[in-house]
Motif scaffolding. Structure first.
Motif, mmCIF file in Angstrom:
data_model
loop_
_atom_site.group_PDB
_atom_site.id
_atom_site.type_symbol
_atom_site.label_atom_id
_atom_site.label_comp_id
_atom_site.label_asym_id
_atom_site.label_seq_id
_atom_site.Cartn_x
_atom_site.Cartn_y
_atom_site.Cartn_z
ATOM 1 N N GLU A 1 -27.314 -10.911 -19.229
ATOM 2 C CA GLU A 1 -25.775 -10.647 -19.650
ATOM 3 C C GLU A 1 -24.719 -11.370 -19.247
ATOM 4 O O GLU A 1 -24.118 -11.758 -20.071
ATOM 5 C CB GLU A 1 -25.410 -8.865 -19.283
ATOM 6 C CG GLU A 1 -25.829 -8.040 -20.306
ATOM 7 C CD GLU A 1 -25.700 -6.678 -19.561
ATOM 8 O OE1 GLU A 1 -24.692 -6.422 -18.796
ATOM 9 O OE2 GLU A 1 -26.509 -5.830 -19.947
ATOM 10 N N VAL A 2 -24.719 -11.720 -17.814
ATOM 11 C CA VAL A 2 -23.802 -12.669 -17.378
ATOM 12 C C VAL A 2 -23.857 -14.194 -18.215
ATOM 13 O O VAL A 2 -22.761 -14.547 -18.386
ATOM 14 C CB VAL A 2 -23.948 -12.923 -15.911
ATOM 15 C CG1 VAL A 2 -23.113 -13.982 -15.405
ATOM 16 C CG2 VAL A 2 -23.940 -11.775 -15.257
ATOM 17 N N LEU A 3 -25.068 -14.633 -18.267
ATOM 18 C CA LEU A 3 -25.151 -15.786 -18.906
ATOM 19 C C LEU A 3 -24.692 -15.681 -20.411
ATOM 20 O O LEU A 3 -24.101 -16.655 -20.857
ATOM 21 C CB LEU A 3 -26.606 -16.306 -18.752
ATOM 22 C CG LEU A 3 -27.016 -16.712 -17.542
ATOM 23 C CD1 LEU A 3 -28.354 -16.819 -17.321
ATOM 24 C CD2 LEU A 3 -26.205 -17.945 -17.157
ATOM 25 N N GLN A 4 -24.949 -14.743 -21.165
ATOM 26 C CA GLN A 4 -24.624 -14.542 -22.533
ATOM 27 C C GLN A 4 -23.159 -14.499 -22.532
ATOM 28 O O GLN A 4 -22.637 -15.012 -23.617
ATOM 29 C CB GLN A 4 -25.399 -13.287 -23.118
ATOM 30 C CG GLN A 4 -26.834 -13.616 -23.560
ATOM 31 C CD GLN A 4 -27.168 -12.405 -24.065
ATOM 32 O OE1 GLN A 4 -27.077 -11.261 -23.843
ATOM 33 N NE2 GLN A 4 -28.024 -12.620 -25.341
ATOM 34 N N ALA A 5 -22.526 -13.818 -21.758
ATOM 35 C CA ALA A 5 -21.091 -13.583 -21.733
ATOM 36 C C ALA A 5 -20.544 -15.150 -21.547
ATOM 37 O O ALA A 5 -19.624 -15.121 -22.127
ATOM 38 C CB ALA A 5 -20.602 -12.651 -20.492
ATOM 39 N N MET A 6 -21.127 -16.190 -20.997
ATOM 40 C CA MET A 6 -20.732 -17.281 -21.005
ATOM 41 C C MET A 6 -20.932 -18.335 -22.078
ATOM 42 O O MET A 6 -20.427 -19.234 -22.240
ATOM 43 C CB MET A 6 -21.418 -18.099 -19.697
ATOM 44 C CG MET A 6 -21.107 -17.753 -18.417
ATOM 45 S SD MET A 6 -22.395 -18.268 -17.314
ATOM 46 C CE MET A 6 -22.563 -20.041 -17.584
ATOM 47 N N GLY A 7 -21.961 -17.575 -22.976
ATOM 48 C CA GLY A 7 -22.109 -18.472 -24.245
ATOM 49 C C GLY A 7 -23.737 -18.882 -24.161
ATOM 50 O O GLY A 7 -24.119 -19.590 -25.327
ATOM 51 N N VAL A 8 -24.247 -18.671 -23.200
ATOM 52 C CA VAL A 8 -25.827 -19.083 -23.129
ATOM 53 C C VAL A 8 -26.397 -18.462 -24.115
ATOM 54 O O VAL A 8 -26.386 -17.097 -24.122
ATOM 55 C CB VAL A 8 -26.357 -19.184 -21.697
ATOM 56 C CG1 VAL A 8 -27.793 -19.522 -21.809
ATOM 57 C CG2 VAL A 8 -25.550 -20.112 -20.755
ATOM 58 N N GLU A 9 -27.542 -19.087 -24.873
ATOM 59 C CA GLU A 9 -28.447 -18.097 -25.674
ATOM 60 C C GLU A 9 -29.649 -18.285 -25.121
ATOM 61 O O GLU A 9 -30.215 -18.974 -24.414
ATOM 62 C CB GLU A 9 -28.489 -18.870 -27.192
ATOM 63 C CG GLU A 9 -26.878 -18.400 -27.950
ATOM 64 C CD GLU A 9 -26.815 -19.078 -29.244
ATOM 65 O OE1 GLU A 9 -27.665 -19.887 -29.583
ATOM 66 O OE2 GLU A 9 -26.027 -18.564 -30.065
#
Ligand code: C2E
Ligand code: MG
Ligand code: MG
Ligand code: MG
Length: 275
Positions: free
Chosen positions: A167-175
């Motif tokens: 979730e943290v990574l996705q919030a940054m834009g990582v897919e």
């Protein structure tokens, strides 16, 4: 025939032989040394959108050119790295160096949309997202350029800690993409709830697409499901024109495999596809 020679040649260690144990210990020692001496390298396999001759995406793949034993395949040294606590370091090294290559290409006229990096489940601890964020920030690498490939089993069994890191990574834009899709035990309801952008159809299904009706139906179902869930679908291991045509007819828009390109070292990829 060419495939069994040259760049894809590798050697397997026979664990059942009498000295299997000591060979493994030696190999572990060699791997530690290879990390210290920066002997591991990366190659990049392009991913093509249907009908296009220039790739828009690449997947980074680790290589270990062993000084004595020749090329050792990731299917052998990654399990060893996972079993011996070396995978976290190798994984971060791979991510950082792949990002550096990607930035180098961009600055010099090869602008790709996405860099895919494989992640081993064992890498995802409580510091995973923060470590990746630090690397991306220090390189000024846009998180939207990064896609992390994880396995179906990781996504299915994901603990709250793993889910939090993702979730943290996705919030940054990582897919995120699910690698080797179809070989695990995903349930439809879970896939729908999963924060995943792309499914990569396992190469075993692609291999049988024109010879095994079951493989054909599985590929068809994966493509239908992905498109109805608004996910991207990437076929891996596409080796022939017939396979590419069948996939295209079924609506698969992204392809990767020897038919289009083998994995290439950074300079070769750059020289081949720069504008
Ligand atoms: P993968 O991520 O599913 O990568 C696809 C594998 O299929 C790669 O093998 C690639 O070289 C190979 N391949 C590509 N096109 C074709 C084709 O047309 N036909 C066939 N038969 N094979 C094709 P490779 O490079 O030996 O990597 C094997 C596995 O090792 C990868 O499978 C991935 O799970 C793992 N791996 C590689 N690099 C990394 C890494 O940096 N981190 C982690 N955690 N795992 C990695
Ligand atoms: Mg992969
Ligand atoms: Mg795969
Ligand atoms: Mg695989």
């Amino acid at each position: 025939q060419a495939k069994s020679q040259g760049r894809n040649r590798c050697c397997m260690y026979d664990a059942s032989s009498d000295d299997g144990q000591s060979k493994r210990a030696n190999l572990e020692q060699d791997l530690r040394q290879a990390i210290q001496q920066q002997q591991l390298t990366l190659v990049y396999q392009p991913q093509f959108h249907v009908g296009e001759s220039a790739p828009r995406r690449v997947e980074a793949l680790l290589r270990w050119p062993h000084p004595v034993h020749g090329h050792i395949t990731p299917n052998e040294f990654i399990p060893l790295a996972e079993a011996t606590g070396l995978m976290a370091d190798i994984g971060l090294w791979a991510l950082e160096n792949a990002c550096l290559h990607f930035l180098h290409w961009r600055r010099n006229g090869l602008e790709l949309e996405k860099l895919a990096v494989n992640v081993s489940a064992i890498q995802i601890d409580g510091h995973f997202a923060r470590r990746i964020q630090q690397i991306l920030q220090s390189l000024q690498f846009d998180p939207h350029w990064l896609e992390l490939e994880v396995t179906e089993s990781l996504m299915m069994s994901s603990t709250t800690e793993v889910a939090r890191q993702i979730e943290v990574l996705q919030a940054m834009g990582v897919e995120f993409a699910i690698d080797d899709f179809g070989t695990g035990y995903s349930s439809l309801s879970k896939i729908k709830a999963m924060p995943v952008k792309a499914l990569k159809i396992d190469q075993s299904f692609v291999a049988g697409i024109n010879s095994d009706p079951n493989d054909y139906e599985i590929v068809r179902a994966i493509i239908l499901m992905a498109s109805s869930l608004n996910m991207l679908v990437i076929a891996e291991g596409v080796e022939t024109a017939d396979q590419a045509e069948a996939l295209q007819r079924l609506g698969c828009e992204w392809m990767q495999g020897y038919f289009f390109s083998h994995p290439l070292d950074s300079d070769t990829l750059f020289n081949q596809y720069r504008r």
